[in-house]
Write a protein that holds these residues in place. Sequence first.
Motif, PDB file in Angstrom:
ATOM      1  N   ARG A 141      -4.522   2.616  -4.590  1.00  0.00           N
ATOM      2  CA  ARG A 141      -4.117   2.733  -3.187  1.00  0.00           C
ATOM      3  C   ARG A 141      -4.681   4.002  -2.547  1.00  0.00           C
ATOM      4  O   ARG A 141      -5.027   3.996  -1.357  1.00  0.00           O
ATOM      5  CB  ARG A 141      -2.587   2.683  -3.089  1.00  0.00           C
ATOM      6  N   ARG A 142      -4.795   5.074  -3.321  1.00  0.00           N
ATOM      7  CA  ARG A 142      -5.432   6.282  -2.788  1.00  0.00           C
ATOM      8  C   ARG A 142      -6.890   5.983  -2.434  1.00  0.00           C
ATOM      9  O   ARG A 142      -7.407   6.434  -1.411  1.00  0.00           O
ATOM     10  CB  ARG A 142      -5.352   7.423  -3.805  1.00  0.00           C
ATOM     11  N   GLY A 146      -7.065   4.113   0.842  1.00  0.00           N
ATOM     12  CA  GLY A 146      -6.889   5.038   1.964  1.00  0.00           C
ATOM     13  C   GLY A 146      -8.144   5.848   2.229  1.00  0.00           C
ATOM     14  O   GLY A 146      -8.512   6.084   3.384  1.00  0.00           O
ATOM     15  N   GLN A 154      -4.031   0.364   6.248  1.00  0.00           N
ATOM     16  CA  GLN A 154      -3.256  -0.118   5.110  1.00  0.00           C
ATOM     17  C   GLN A 154      -1.773  -0.277   5.430  1.00  0.00           C
ATOM     18  O   GLN A 154      -0.997  -0.724   4.584  1.00  0.00           O
ATOM     19  CB  GLN A 154      -3.433   0.841   3.929  1.00  0.00           C
ATOM     20  N   SER A 155      -1.374   0.087   6.662  1.00  0.00           N
ATOM     21  CA  SER A 155       0.025  -0.071   7.062  1.00  0.00           C
ATOM     22  C   SER A 155       0.274  -1.418   7.735  1.00  0.00           C
ATOM     23  O   SER A 155       1.388  -1.700   8.179  1.00  0.00           O
ATOM     24  CB  SER A 155       0.428   1.064   8.023  1.00  0.00           C
ATOM     25  N   TYR A 187       0.815  -1.212   0.000  1.00  0.00           N
ATOM     26  CA  TYR A 187       0.000   0.000   0.000  1.00  0.00           C
ATOM     27  C   TYR A 187       0.851   1.265   0.000  1.00  0.00           C
ATOM     28  O   TYR A 187       0.683   2.161  -0.820  1.00  0.00           O
ATOM     29  CB  TYR A 187      -0.939   0.007   1.208  1.00  0.00           C
ATOM     30  N   SER A 188       1.752   1.350   0.963  1.00  0.00           N
ATOM     31  CA  SER A 188       2.499   2.597   1.159  1.00  0.00           C
ATOM     32  C   SER A 188       3.927   2.473   0.636  1.00  0.00           C
ATOM     33  O   SER A 188       4.429   1.373   0.385  1.00  0.00           O
ATOM     34  CB  SER A 188       2.508   2.996   2.637  1.00  0.00           C
ATOM     35  N   GLU A 189       4.564   3.597   0.480  1.00  0.00           N
ATOM     36  CA  GLU A 189       5.925   3.646  -0.041  1.00  0.00           C
ATOM     37  C   GLU A 189       6.905   2.898   0.869  1.00  0.00           C
ATOM     38  O   GLU A 189       7.924   2.388   0.408  1.00  0.00           O
ATOM     39  CB  GLU A 189       6.349   5.118  -0.191  1.00  0.00           C
ATOM     40  N   THR A 221      -1.184   3.519  -8.112  1.00  0.00           N
ATOM     41  CA  THR A 221      -1.192   4.511  -7.031  1.00  0.00           C
ATOM     42  C   THR A 221      -2.611   4.987  -6.735  1.00  0.00           C
ATOM     43  O   THR A 221      -2.997   5.152  -5.571  1.00  0.00           O
ATOM     44  CB  THR A 221      -0.296   5.711  -7.392  1.00  0.00           C
ATOM     45  N   ILE A 226       1.254   9.295   5.912  1.00  0.00           N
ATOM     46  CA  ILE A 226       1.712   7.966   5.499  1.00  0.00           C
ATOM     47  C   ILE A 226       1.785   7.975   3.972  1.00  0.00           C
ATOM     48  O   ILE A 226       0.779   8.181   3.297  1.00  0.00           O
ATOM     49  CB  ILE A 226       0.735   6.869   5.980  1.00  0.00           C
ATOM     50  N   ARG A 267      -5.585   5.180   6.014  1.00  0.00           N
ATOM     51  CA  ARG A 267      -4.212   4.788   5.700  1.00  0.00           C
ATOM     52  C   ARG A 267      -3.563   3.983   6.825  1.00  0.00           C
ATOM     53  O   ARG A 267      -2.635   3.216   6.583  1.00  0.00           O
ATOM     54  CB  ARG A 267      -3.373   6.021   5.373  1.00  0.00           C
ATOM     55  N   LEU A 326       1.752   7.252   0.122  1.00  0.00           N
ATOM     56  CA  LEU A 326       1.254   6.270  -0.833  1.00  0.00           C
ATOM     57  C   LEU A 326       2.401   5.756  -1.698  1.00  0.00           C
ATOM     58  O   LEU A 326       3.321   6.496  -2.041  1.00  0.00           O
ATOM     59  CB  LEU A 326       0.210   6.902  -1.755  1.00  0.00           C
TER      60      LEU A 326
END
Length: 383
Positions: A126-127, A130, A138-139, A54-56, A123, A108, A135, A110
Motif C-alpha cells: 500500500r505504501r 501511494g 487510493q481513498s 488501502y488506508s486505515e 502495508t 491519509i 494517496r 496507511l
Amino acid sequence: MASVFQDDPTLIFEIRQGLERECLRVDQNANISLRPHPPELGSKLTHPHITTDYSENLLEYISSVHTNTRSLMGELLELHAFTLKNLEDELLWPSSMPAILPEDEQDIPLAYYGESNVGKLKTLYRRGLGSRYGRRMQSIAGIHYNISFSDNFWNYLHHLEKSDLSLKEYKNQRYFGIIRNFNRYRWILMYLFGASPAVDSSFLKNRPHKLEKLGEDTLFSPYGCSLRMGGLGYTSEAQKDISICYNCVESYIETLEEARLTPYPAYEKIGLKNKEGDYLQLNTHLLQIDNEYYSTIRPKNIARTRESALMALHKRGVEYLEYRLLDVDPRYPLGVSRDTILFMHIFMAFCLDKNSPPITDEQCREYDQNFAKITVEGRRPGL
C-alpha cells in the motif's frame, strides 16, 4: 448457439455470488477519520468479513458466497449494523469519491496489519501504491461483485456440448468468453449504475480538471456517470502500456506476468528505499503484484499459501469472475441495491449465452472508447 437456459431454465439458479464493499469512516463533519481501525471490529489481517483496503479508514466488507441474492444482501446488512454499533461517533461515507481529505495527503493513514511478515508486506504494498499513484486516489471506494457458476452447471454444459476439452480448459474458455462479452457491453453497466459524478474539492488539490462547481466545496461533471472510473479516478498512465489480451487464459497470464517483471523508469526514480533505508515499494516494476493492474473485470482463483493470484489461476484455472466497475450508490444504505445485483446476475447469464468471438486490437480500442465516453458524458442528451 442455442440458449443454455432454454434447455434447462433451472440452471439460472446455479450461479454463486458474493460482494466486496468498501467505504470510508468519517467524522461528524465529513472529514475522513484519522483514527485506527476499531479493535471491536476484529483483526483486519485475519477477519474473514471485515478488513481494510488501502488506508486505515477505508473499511472493506467481504461477504460469504451465496446462491440467493436476498441472503447476500442480508449478510451485508448484518456487517453494516455490527460496524455502526462499534463506531461510536463516526459514520460511513455513502459515496465512491472520498469525503474531505487532509491538506497533506501523507496524513491519509496507511492500513497497518501488524508486525508479522504477511502484515508488513501488505502495508508495504500500500505504501508503494501511494508512492506511485498518490494517496488521494487510493481513498476512492467501490463495490466488487464476484460471480461464478457451480461445478454442477459446468459439468452439465460440458456434457451437453460434447466438448473434447478437459473440464478445466472448458471452464477457462467459457469464462473468457464471458469476459470478452463483458468488455463489449460493460458501458451499459456504467450508464445504468454509475453513481459518482461529484467530489469534494479537497480531492483535486493541484490536479488539472474540467469539472464545474456545484457548491462552495463540491465539483461535478454535469453529464458524467462516474468520476471513479474516469480520468480522475482509477487510471494510470503507466498501465496504459499494458495491453491485456482476454482471448485465452494463457495470454492473460503471460501479459500480466511480463508487466510484473518489467522495470518502469518513473518507479525506478522513486526508488526501492528512502535515505533512511525504509522500503517505499515492493519493487520498481510496472506492477508490484499482479493485482495492482486496474481492470474492470478479473478472472480469479483463490490463492493458497505462497501462491500469487496468477499462479493460482495457472494451476487451477478460473474459479470466479470479479466485476470491479460498480460505484458505491449513495441512494442505498448498503451502497448497492438488490435490483442492481439481480441485473448483474442476468448480465452474467447474457454474457455467457451470447456468442463471444475473439476480440481484435481495433475492437478492443473501440470498446475502451465506448466505456470512457459513458463515464465522462454518458448522460449528455443525444449521446
